[in-house]
Design a protein around this motif. Sequence first.
Motif, PDB file in Angstrom:
ATOM      1  N   ASP A  23       0.843  -1.204   0.000  1.00 55.03           N
ATOM      2  CA  ASP A  23       0.000   0.000   0.000  1.00 55.03           C
ATOM      3  C   ASP A  23       0.873   1.249   0.000  1.00 55.03           C
ATOM      4  O   ASP A  23       1.796   1.374   0.819  1.00 55.03           O
ATOM      5  N   ILE A  44     -10.925   0.001  -6.394  1.00 56.50           N
ATOM      6  CA  ILE A  44     -11.061  -0.312  -7.823  1.00 56.50           C
ATOM      7  C   ILE A  44      -9.748  -0.842  -8.391  1.00 56.50           C
ATOM      8  O   ILE A  44      -8.687  -0.718  -7.773  1.00 56.50           O
ATOM      9  N   LEU A  45      -9.861  -1.416  -9.573  1.00 58.69           N
ATOM     10  CA  LEU A  45      -8.672  -1.792 -10.334  1.00 58.69           C
ATOM     11  C   LEU A  45      -8.255  -0.592 -11.166  1.00 58.69           C
ATOM     12  O   LEU A  45      -9.108   0.130 -11.691  1.00 58.69           O
ATOM     13  N   GLY A  99      -0.072  -4.437   2.501  1.00 61.44           N
ATOM     14  CA  GLY A  99      -1.515  -4.455   2.268  1.00 61.44           C
ATOM     15  C   GLY A  99      -1.936  -5.733   1.571  1.00 61.44           C
ATOM     16  O   GLY A  99      -1.319  -6.785   1.748  1.00 61.44           O
ATOM     17  N   ASN A 134      -3.836  -8.906   4.769  1.00 61.17           N
ATOM     18  CA  ASN A 134      -4.077  -8.183   6.028  1.00 61.17           C
ATOM     19  C   ASN A 134      -4.831  -9.090   7.011  1.00 61.17           C
ATOM     20  O   ASN A 134      -4.519  -9.131   8.200  1.00 61.17           O
ATOM     21  N   THR A 153      -5.798  -0.043  -7.298  1.00 63.11           N
ATOM     22  CA  THR A 153      -4.846  -1.159  -7.299  1.00 63.11           C
ATOM     23  C   THR A 153      -4.319  -1.506  -8.679  1.00 63.11           C
ATOM     24  O   THR A 153      -5.082  -1.676  -9.630  1.00 63.11           O
ATOM     25  N   LEU A 195      -2.531  -4.611  -9.896  1.00 62.26           N
ATOM     26  CA  LEU A 195      -2.248  -5.957  -9.382  1.00 62.26           C
ATOM     27  C   LEU A 195      -0.875  -6.488  -9.792  1.00 62.26           C
ATOM     28  O   LEU A 195      -0.251  -7.246  -9.053  1.00 62.26           O
ATOM     29  N   PHE A 227     -11.458 -10.246  -3.694  1.00 63.38           N
ATOM     30  CA  PHE A 227     -10.637  -9.581  -4.707  1.00 63.38           C
ATOM     31  C   PHE A 227      -9.920 -10.595  -5.596  1.00 63.38           C
ATOM     32  O   PHE A 227      -9.570 -10.288  -6.735  1.00 63.38           O
ATOM     33  N   ASP A 287     -10.913  -5.931   6.917  1.00 57.34           N
ATOM     34  CA  ASP A 287      -9.967  -7.063   6.921  1.00 57.34           C
ATOM     35  C   ASP A 287      -9.700  -7.511   8.354  1.00 57.34           C
ATOM     36  O   ASP A 287      -9.568  -8.709   8.635  1.00 57.34           O
ATOM     37  N   PRO A 290      -3.407  -1.040   7.565  1.00 60.48           N
ATOM     38  CA  PRO A 290      -4.005  -2.296   8.029  1.00 60.48           C
ATOM     39  C   PRO A 290      -3.043  -3.032   8.952  1.00 60.48           C
ATOM     40  O   PRO A 290      -2.404  -3.987   8.565  1.00 60.48           O
TER      41      PRO A 290
HETATM   42  C1  26A Z   1      -8.060  -6.605  -6.864  1.00 59.17           C
HETATM   43  N1  26A Z   1      -7.988  -5.516  -5.914  1.00 59.17           N
HETATM   44  C2  26A Z   1      -8.578  -4.279  -6.339  1.00 59.17           C
HETATM   45  C3  26A Z   1      -7.430  -5.702  -4.655  1.00 59.17           C
HETATM   46  C4  26A Z   1      -7.334  -4.685  -3.683  1.00 59.17           C
HETATM   47  C5  26A Z   1      -6.816  -5.035  -2.412  1.00 59.17           C
HETATM   48  N2  26A Z   1      -6.422  -6.274  -2.109  1.00 59.17           N
HETATM   49  C6  26A Z   1      -6.526  -7.197  -3.080  1.00 59.17           C
HETATM   50  N3  26A Z   1      -7.012  -6.936  -4.317  1.00 59.17           N
HETATM   51  N4  26A Z   1      -7.627  -3.360  -3.645  1.00 59.17           N
HETATM   52  C7  26A Z   1      -7.320  -2.907  -2.405  1.00 59.17           C
HETATM   53  N5  26A Z   1      -6.821  -3.911  -1.675  1.00 59.17           N
HETATM   54  C8  26A Z   1      -6.343  -3.880  -0.285  1.00 59.17           C
HETATM   55  O1  26A Z   1      -7.409  -3.624   0.566  1.00 59.17           O
HETATM   56  C9  26A Z   1      -6.815  -3.280   1.806  1.00 59.17           C
HETATM   57  C10 26A Z   1      -7.819  -2.549   2.668  1.00 59.17           C
HETATM   58  O2  26A Z   1      -8.902  -3.367   2.932  1.00 59.17           O
HETATM   59  C11 26A Z   1      -5.330  -2.799   0.001  1.00 59.17           C
HETATM   60  O3  26A Z   1      -4.032  -3.249  -0.258  1.00 59.17           O
HETATM   61  C12 26A Z   1      -5.569  -2.491   1.488  1.00 59.17           C
HETATM   62  O4  26A Z   1      -4.517  -2.923   2.297  1.00 59.17           O
END
Ligand code: 26A
Length: 346
Positions: free
Chosen positions: A14, A35-36, A59, A64, A130, A132, A163, A301, A337
């Motif tokens: 993060d 979002i992506l 993150g 987490n 994010t 990925l 996710f 989380d 987190p």
């Molecule tokens: C596929 N996406 C969009 C994601 C994420 C995600 N973890 C996995 N896949 N988008 C955000 N996060 C994580 O959510 C946490 C907070 O709940 C972030 O890395 C963050 O630590």
Amino acid sequence: MAYELVCLGNPLLDLQVEVDEDFLKKYELKANDAILVEEKHLKIYEEVLNKPGLRLLAGGAAQNTARGAQYILPENSVVYFGSVGKDTYADKLIEANKQYGLRTEYQVQENIPTGKCAALITGVNRSLVTDLAAANHFTPDHLDKPENWKLVENAKFFYIGGFHITVSPDAIEKLGKHAAETNKALTLNFSAPFIPQFFKEPLDRVLPYVDYVIANESEAASYAESHGLKVESTDIAGIAKEIAKLPKVNSQRKRTVIFTHGVEPTVTVTYDPSADSFSVEEFKVHELESSKIADTNGAGDAFASGFVAGLVQGKSFSQSIDQGHWAAALSIQEIGPAFPFPKKTY
Ligand code: 26A
């Protein structure tokens, strides 16, 4: 018993920073969302990396939760699968996981960087964007490696970040089939409204394997809309009933749907197919004075970590939910987190 809980998700670093509303507007982002990344957001990372006050934090939503569950459970209780690159970002994740004693069995991508998430904070809201990268390249054959499958076989509980449905529904199905065949409990978190909205088909494909669904009120509403449910999108008990009643592969376990709702009570619904009846319960959260809240990123989380740790500990359902509320309250007093050290106990 070692490594009773196996988790699967997208490992991300993060990049957390405070921004103003203009920044969100510029990139067409909502204040509270996940979002992506799209083409129009790509400059965000460059901008964020140059901002004062930037924090690099471990993150990835399920990671987490895995760290949090290991925080609560005895040593060597949790193992986490995901895919990372070979870079300093992965080193930072490994370092954080080590502090918590979380075992990781990463699939390592030689030429793809570790995934990152811009966590853009405005007051009590967080907008997560994010990229990925390596996390998107997780493949189910990583689980098939004999040493990894042994860990799956030895585990008694599974936790999967919703996710990950964007990455490998096949890997989730593989764990789901194993869990159903061996009567082990599998928990899935919806993770974000875009999952039921844009990944409806793969979500519907994995739900028959899920014993515990965890989601929040906006993910519930998104599910109701994308599935054309005939209940109001604010009727979270009504939506939970629909999901609880969906077909289930393992008939030895009832399905329970757990909807968190910010500071409002958490609503849970369990469906009993033999009586065709539901049990609906509400559980109060551990409310904190607002002066004690450092950052709510990762609150959901943390809730999941307290809950699944409770299952592993053999606590009752209501105690597991309460431990989830405790863990969430603990984590939002930290930046990112994270959980406090020296450790606190429930
Ligand atoms: C596929 N996406 C969009 C994601 C994420 C995600 N973890 C996995 N896949 N988008 C955000 N996060 C994580 O959510 C946490 C907070 O709940 C972030 O890395 C963050 O630590």
